[in-house]
Design an enzyme around this catalytic site. Structure first.
Site, PDB file in Angstrom:
ATOM      1  N   GLY A 165       0.811  -1.206   0.000  1.00 41.69           N
ATOM      2  CA  GLY A 165       0.000   0.000   0.000  1.00 41.69           C
ATOM      3  C   GLY A 165       0.847   1.260   0.000  1.00 41.69           C
ATOM      4  N   GLU A 193       3.627   1.417 -11.263  1.00 38.57           N
ATOM      5  CA  GLU A 193       5.052   1.295 -10.904  1.00 38.57           C
ATOM      6  C   GLU A 193       5.879   2.393 -11.576  1.00 38.57           C
ATOM      7  OE1 GLU A 193       6.080  -1.774  -9.199  1.00 38.57           O
ATOM      8  OE2 GLU A 193       3.988  -2.341  -9.066  1.00 38.57           O
ATOM      9  N   THR A 237       0.276   3.903  -3.072  1.00 40.83           N
ATOM     10  CA  THR A 237      -0.521   4.891  -3.803  1.00 40.83           C
ATOM     11  C   THR A 237      -1.815   5.209  -3.055  1.00 40.83           C
ATOM     12  OG1 THR A 237       0.379   4.119  -5.869  1.00 40.83           O
ATOM     13  CG2 THR A 237      -1.715   5.288  -5.994  1.00 40.83           C
TER      14      THR A 237
END
Lengths: 304, 390, 280
Positions: B133, B366, B135
C-alpha cells in the site's frame, strides 16, 4: 531367401494382416514358413498363397499374453528374415525374438525391396528412413501398407507342442470404459459444426466414432450455441489437435477453427457448400449433405 | 498452434542451465494451466486461486530472495519468470511481482529477524498473499505527500487513511503499508483481521481483469508495535521495492510482446485475402519486422539489466529506462498485432486485445511512462522536473 | 555379438533367475530408461541424408518416457527405493538427466555414445541392458516407444537380454505383496496382471502426467553428479551394426487436395484413407 512370417491371430482365426505379411515376403522372392503362435487359424494360414509350410505352435503359454514366453516358444521355429505385423503384440513378440537371436529388428516398415532395403516412417511421419540389412533380421510391417497374398494356397500344417514358462498372470479383466476419447489424445477425430443442424445429430458422429475409435470434436459455434462441452471444442480457443485423420462434418472452416486442426496429417471435409473454406485445407473433400454422407461413411468404415 | 517464443538473437543461450530450466518450468505451467483458463478468468474478473497454489509449489515467489525458505535465484531468473508469466497474462505477473518484490522484499530487507521468520516462509509457499500500500487516491506519482498516517499510542500504532489501486488487496493476508509516523514515511505490516482495516475490491476494470485490485481503508486501525519495519525510513523504503518490481516488469513486458508477435505471425500466415496469405504483403511484413526488431532490442536490454542487477552495478535510472522502453514497445506491438488480426483481433479468441488492455495499466503502474522520462531527464541534466519548485 | 558371454562384470541375473536379492523393501532400485528426442511440436528437417539435429528447436523427453518416470516416482513414494535415470546418446542428453533429477530421480546415468543414432536395435539393447545390470535395478520403466524411431523394440529387447518379464502398453503399476500389478490393454478392454521382479514395464500414456519440477528440485538437480558410462566402462561388446541407414528423407509430398461430388464418393474416400493415406 529363408524367411519366416509370424502370423497375427485374432480370436480363433488369422488376422487379415497375416496375408499382407506373406505378400510382402513373396515380393522379396521368398516362400515363407508361417509360424502361428497358439495355433489359432493355422488352417487358414495354410491357404494363403506363397506359403511353404505352416508351423502351428501350441502350448499352455499362449493362453496369456507374455511376450517372453511366446518368444521362447516360437523362436526356434523362426529362421532367416523374420516378418511380423507392426501391431502391439507383433511388435513386442518380434522384439523379443530378435533379442533372443541377437539379430536387429526394424519396426513399422511401409516398403521393402530386395537387398533388403527397408523404408519406414520416423519422427511420427515427419521423415522417412531407408536402411539396408545384410544378414538375418526381424522386420515388422505396417498394416495395409502391403498387398495381401491371395487365398488359394494349400500348404501343410505342422503342429509343434512347445511349452514355456509364463511370468505374467492376469488377475482382473476390466471391461472397456465407455468414456469417450478426448480430442487432444485421439488419433482420429470426427468433428461437427453448425451445418449438422442440431445438437441431437451429434449422435450420428458418435456412431462413426465408435466404429473407428475416434474422438468427437466440435466447432466453437456449436459449443457456444448448443451448449456442447468446452472440452470438445477444436480451434483457437479450444484444443489444438494434430491427429492422423480429422473429419470435419458441416464445418465451414473459419480461420479460428482451422488454427486448431490444420496440422492434422489428413483432413476430410464433408460440406454441402462447395465454396466452404474448409475445402481449402482438406486432403479429401466431399461435397454432400451430412444426412447423406455420414450414413455412407458409417457403412464404408464398418465394411473395412 | 504451439507457442514459439521469438528469440531472434538467441539471447536465452546466455542464461545459465538453471535459469533455462526455470524458464521451461514456468513456460509449461503457462501453457498448461494459464492459457486455457485466462479468458474465462478475465470474463469472470477473478484471479484463479489454483494459480497461487501452483506458483507456491513451483517455488518462484520472491525468486531472488535468499534464506527463510525463499528460492534464492538470480535476478535474471526472476526476470525470466516474469517474462514467462506475462506471456500468459500481465495480471498473473502482477500477482508474482507484488508478492515477491513489493510484499516479501521489504520484509526481507527492512524487517526484523522475527518478522522475516514469521512471514517469509509462508509467503514463499503462497500460503499467505501479500500486497503493497503506497498509492493513495490523491497521491499517485507524488507519493511523498501521502496523507495516510500512523500514531504511536504507546502499546500500539493507530493507522488512518486510504490506499488505492492495490493489487491483491482483497485476497491478501497481509499488507505492507507505507504511512507517515511523525511526518516520516515508515513501513507497517497490517494483517487482514486487524481491527479497523478493510480492503474492498475495485470493480469495472477494462484492464488486468484477471487480477484483484483493491482499496485499503484504515479507520483507527490498531496494530501491534512489532509490526513496524524497523530498518528503513523515508521514500527509500517503497522505492527500493519498486525498483525490483519495475525490473520484473521490464522482462514481463517482453513476454506480452512475444505472445502478441507469435499470434500475429501465425495469423498473418494463415489469413488469406486477395487469394494470398496477408503475411505475403509488404505492409504486413513491415509490421512484423518492426515487432521483431523491437522485441530483440527489448530482450537485450532486459538481459543486460539482469546481469547488472546480479552484479550489483545498476542504478535506478537503468531500471527506469528498461521498464519504460519495454512496456512502451510491448503496448505498441499489441496494437500493431491487433491491426494485423483485423476484426478478429478484438475477439477474446486471440490474446491480443487482452494484452493491449493490460499493458495500458502496466504503462502507468510502478512509475508512469512520463515519470520514468523525468527520472532520466533528471539524470541527464541534473535538474528535477517533477514539480515546479526548483 | 552375444551379450551374455561378453560381459565382464558379474551378472545379476542368469537366465532370468535373480542371483542377488535386489527388490526387498526400500532397497528396490528402479531404472528408468529415458530418451531425448526432438520435441513432438518441433519441425523436423533433413540435411545431407540425415535428420538435421542442429535444426531441432527444442529437445524433450520422449512423451511416453515421461509417464514411465512419473509412475516410477509414484511407486518409489509408496514403497521406498531409488530411481536411477538412464539415458544413452551424445552429450546433449545430459540436460534430460538434469530434468529427471529436478522431478526426483536419485541417480543419473549417461551412457555416452556420440553415434547412438546410428546403432541398430541389438547394439542399443546390449548397451542399455549392460547399464541396467550395472545399476542393479530389478524394475525397469520405459516408454512403449520413443518419439523419434517410433519403434518400441527397446523395452521387450532389454527384458529378453536380462531375462526379465515384460509388460507393455502399461498405464499403471503398483506394488502388491512381493510383486507388482500392472494395468495393460486387453482385447476386451483392460486387464490387471501380476508379475514379479525382474520386470520391464513399457508405458503407454499413463494415468498421471509427469509432475512439474520446482525451483528447489532444479537447484538440487544442478548439483547432482552425472555418472558417465562409456561402452568401455560397461565392459560389453555391443556387436557390429547389422543395419546400415542409407538415408533419411522428407516424407513424400501429399498430393493436392481432392474434391469429390456427392455422398456416393464416400466409399472412394474411405479406400483412399486406407490405401493412400494409410490412416485407418
Amino acid at each position: 531367401m529363408e524367411c519366416t512370417v509370424i502370423a497375427e491371430t485374432s480370436g480363433n482365426s488369422i488376422h487379415p494382416i497375416t496375408a499382407q505379411l506373406v505378400g510382402a515376403a513373396s515380393s522379396l522372392g521368398a516362400t515363407p514358413i508361417v509360424v502361428v503362435p497358439g495355433g489359432a487359424g493355422a488352417e487358414e494360414a495354410a491357404s494363403i498363397d506363397g506359403v511353404s509350410k505352416v508351423i502351428s505352435v501350441v502350448g499352455d503359454c499362449f493362453s496369456t499374453f507374455d511376450s517372453g514366453a511366446w518368444a521362447s516358444a516360437i523362436a526356434s521355429q523362426c529362421s532367416g528374415v523374420v516378418i511380423a505385423g507392426a501391431t502391439p503384440i507383433g511388435r513386442e513378440v518380434a522384439s523379443r525374438v530378435a533379442a533372443k537371436k541377437g539379430i536387429p529388428i526394424i519396426q513399422d516398415a511401409t516398403d521393402l525391396a530386395p537387398g533388403i532395403t527397408i523404408t519406414r516412417p520416423i519422427y511420427s511421419g515427419k521423415a522417412v528412413e531407408t536402411s539396408t540389412v545384410s544378414g538375418d533380421c526381424v522386420i515388422t510391417l505396417r498394416a495395409n501398407a502391403f498387398d495381401a497374398a491371395g487365398s488359394d494356397g494349400s500348404a501343410s500344417v505342422n503342429v509343434v507342442d512347445q511349452s514355456a514358462d509364463i511370468s505374467i498372470a492376469v488377475k482382473e479383466a476390466i471391461s472397456k470404459a465407455s468414456e469417450r476419447l478426448d480430442v487432444s489424445e485421439a488419433d482420429i477425430i470426427i468433428s461437427g459444426g453448425r451445418g449438422i443442424g442440431q445438437k441431437e445429430n451429434f449422435s450420428h458422429l458418435e456412431e462413426v466414432a465408435d466404429i473407428i475409435g475416434a474422438a468427437v470434436g466440435a466447432s466453437r459455434a456449436v459449443v457456444d450455441e448448443w451448449g456442447m462441452p468446452h472440452s470438445m471444442q477444436v480451434g483457437q480457443t479450444g484444443k489444438t489437435v494434430t491427429p492422423s485423420l480429422y473429419i470435419a462434418v458441416g464445418i465451414s472452416g473459419a480461420i479460428q477453427h482451422l488454427a486448431g486442426m490444420r496440422s492434422s496429417k489428413y483432413i476430410v471435409a464433408i460440406n454441402k457448400d462447395p465454396d466452404a473454406p474448409i475445402f481449402g485445407v482438406a486432403d479429401y473433400g466431399i461435397v454432400a449433405t451430412w444426412e447423406e454422407a455420414v450414413p455412407a461413411l458409417k457403412s464404408a468404415l464398418a465394411a473395412l | 498452434m504451439p507457442y514459439e517464443a521469438l528469440d531472434f538473437y538467441d539471447v536465452d543461450s546466455l542464461l545459465t542451465d538453471e535459469e533455462r530450466m526455470v524458464r521451461d518450468m514456468v513456460r509449461d505451467f503457462v501453457d498448461e494451466e494459464v492459457i486455457p483458463k485466462i479468458e474465462h478468468a478475465c470474463r469472470d474478473g477473478v484471479f484463479p486461486d489454483e494459480w497461487r497454489v501452483a506458483l507456491g509449489e513451483m517455488g518462484v515467489l520472491g525468486a531472488p530472495l535468499k534464506g527463510y525458505d525463499c528460492p534464492g535465484l538470480s535476478y535474471t531468473a526472476y526476470g525470466v519468470i516474469c517474462r514467462e508469466l506475462e506471456r500468459g497474462d500481465s495480471g498473473l505477473r502482477s500477482f508474482a511481482s507484488v508478492q515477491g518484490s513489493l510484499a516479501m522484499y521489504p520484509i526481507w530487507d527492512f524487517g526484523s529477524e522475527e518478522q522475516k521468520q514469521h512471514y517469509l516462509p509462508k509467503m514463499a509457499s503462497g500460503e499467505w498473499i501479500g500486497c503493497f500500500g503506497l498509492t493513495e487516491p490523491d497521491y499517485g506519482s507524488n507519493p511523498g505527500d501521502m496523507i495516510t498516517k500512523a500514531e504511536d499510542m504507546g502499546d500500539h500504532y493507530l493507522l488512518n487513511g486510504a490506499k488505492m489501486w492495490i493489487t491483491n488487496g482483497t485476497v491478501a493476508q497481509l499488507a505492507v503499508v507505507w504511512a507517515k509516523l511523525d511526518g516520516v514515511i515508515r513501513g507497517f505490516i497490517v494483517e487482514k483481521d486487524d481491527p479497523g482495516f478493510s480492503a474492498p475490491e475495485m470493480k469495472g476494470k477494462h484492464s488486468l481483469k484477471a487480477s484483484v485490485t483493491s482499496e485499503l481503508v484504515f479507520q483507527d486501525c490498531k496494530i501491534p508495535k512489532d509490526r513496524i519495519l524497523p530498518n528503513v525510513k523515508g521514500l527509500r523504503g517503497p522505492f527500493s521495492c519498486l525498483n525490483n518490481a519495475r525490473f520484473g516488469i521490464s522482462w514481463g513486458a517482453v513476454g506480452a510482446a512475444q505472445a502478441c508477435f507469435d499470434s500475429a505471425k501465425d495469423y498473418a500466415l494463415s489469413r488469406i485475402q486477395f487469394t494470398h496469405p496477408i503475411a505475403s504483403y509488404q505492409l504486413v511484413q513491415n509490421k512484423l519486422a518492426w515487432m521483431l526488431r523491437e522485441i530483440t532490442k527489448a530482450q537485450l536490454l532486459a538481459y543486460h539489466l539482469g546481469q547488472k542487477k546480479d552484479a550489483g552495478t545498476w542504478i535506478p535510472e537503468h531500471i527506469s529506462l528498461a521498464k519504460m522502453n519495454n512496456v512502451d514497445i510491448a503496448l505498441e506491438i499489441a496494437r500493431e498485432a491487433r491491426d494485423i488480426h483485423g476484426a478478429n483481433g478484438i475477439l477474446d479468441e486471440y490474446c491480443i486485445m487482452r494484452h493491449m488492455a493490460n499493458l495500458e495499466s502496466v504503462k502507468t503502474y510502478e512509475g508512469t511512462h512520463d515519470i520514468h522520462n523525468l527520472i532520466l531527464g533528471r539524470h541527464i541534466t541534473g535538474i528535477q522536473a517533477f514539480t515546479r519548485e526548483l | 555379438m552375444n551379450f551374455k558371454t561378453t560381459t565382464l562384470r558379474p551378472l545379476k541375473f542368469i537366465d532370468g533367475i535373480p542371483v542377488e536379492g535386489t527388490s526387498k523393501g526400500n532397497h528396490m532400485t528402479i531404472a528408468v530408461l529415458l530418451k531425448q528426442v526432438p520435441d513432438t511440436t518441433a519441425k523436423i528437417s533433413v540435411n545431407g541424408g540425415r535428420v538435421d539435429e542442429n535444426a531441432v528447436s527444442k529437445w524433450s523427453f520422449s512423451p511416453y518416457d515421461e509417464y514411465a518416470l512419473e509412475a516410477a516416482l509414484q511407486l518409489k513414494e509408496s514403497t521406498g527405493g531409488e530411481i536411477v535415470a538412464i539415458t544413452a546418446g551424445p552429450a546433449r542428453c545430459e540436460k534430460l538427466l538434469r530434468d529427471a533429477a529436478a522431478v526426483g530421480a536419485d541417480t543419473l546415468v549417461h551412457v555416452s555414445a556420440e553415434n547412438f543414432n546410428e546403432f541398430d536395435s541389438t547394439q542399443v539393447q546390449n548397451l542399455l541392458a549392460a547399464a541396467v545390470q550395472k545399476s542393479s535395478a530389478s524394475l525397469i520403466f520405459c516408454g512403449k516407444q520413443a518419439a523419434d524411431t517410433n519403434a518400441g523394440s527397446t523395452g521387450p529387447g532389454v527384458a529378453e537380454l536380462i531375462g526379465a518379464s515384460c509388460v507393455t502398453l502399461v498405464t499403471e503399476v503398483s506394488s502388491e505383496g512381493g510383486g507388482y500389478t500392472a494395468t495393460r490393454p486387453s482385447s476386451s478392454g483392460h486387464e490387471k496382471v501380476a508379475v514379479s521382479a525382474p520386470c520391464v514395464f513399457a508405458f503407454d500414456k499413463g494415468v498421471s502426467e509427469m509432475r512439474r519440477p520446482n525451483v528447489r528440485g532444479i537447484m538440487m538437480a544442478k548439483k547432482k553428479p552425472i555418472e558417465t558410462w562409456s561402452v568401455g566402462d560397461l565392459g560389453v561388446d555391443i556387436g557390429a551394426n547389422g543395419v546400415n541407414i542409407d538415408s533419411h528423407s522428407p516424407p513424400a509430398e501429399k498430393p493436392p487436395g481432392q474434391k469429390f461430388e456427392g455422398a456416393e464418393s464416400v466409399s472412394t474416400v474411405v479406400s483412399k484413407l486406407r490405401d493412400e493415406a494409410n490412416v485407418i
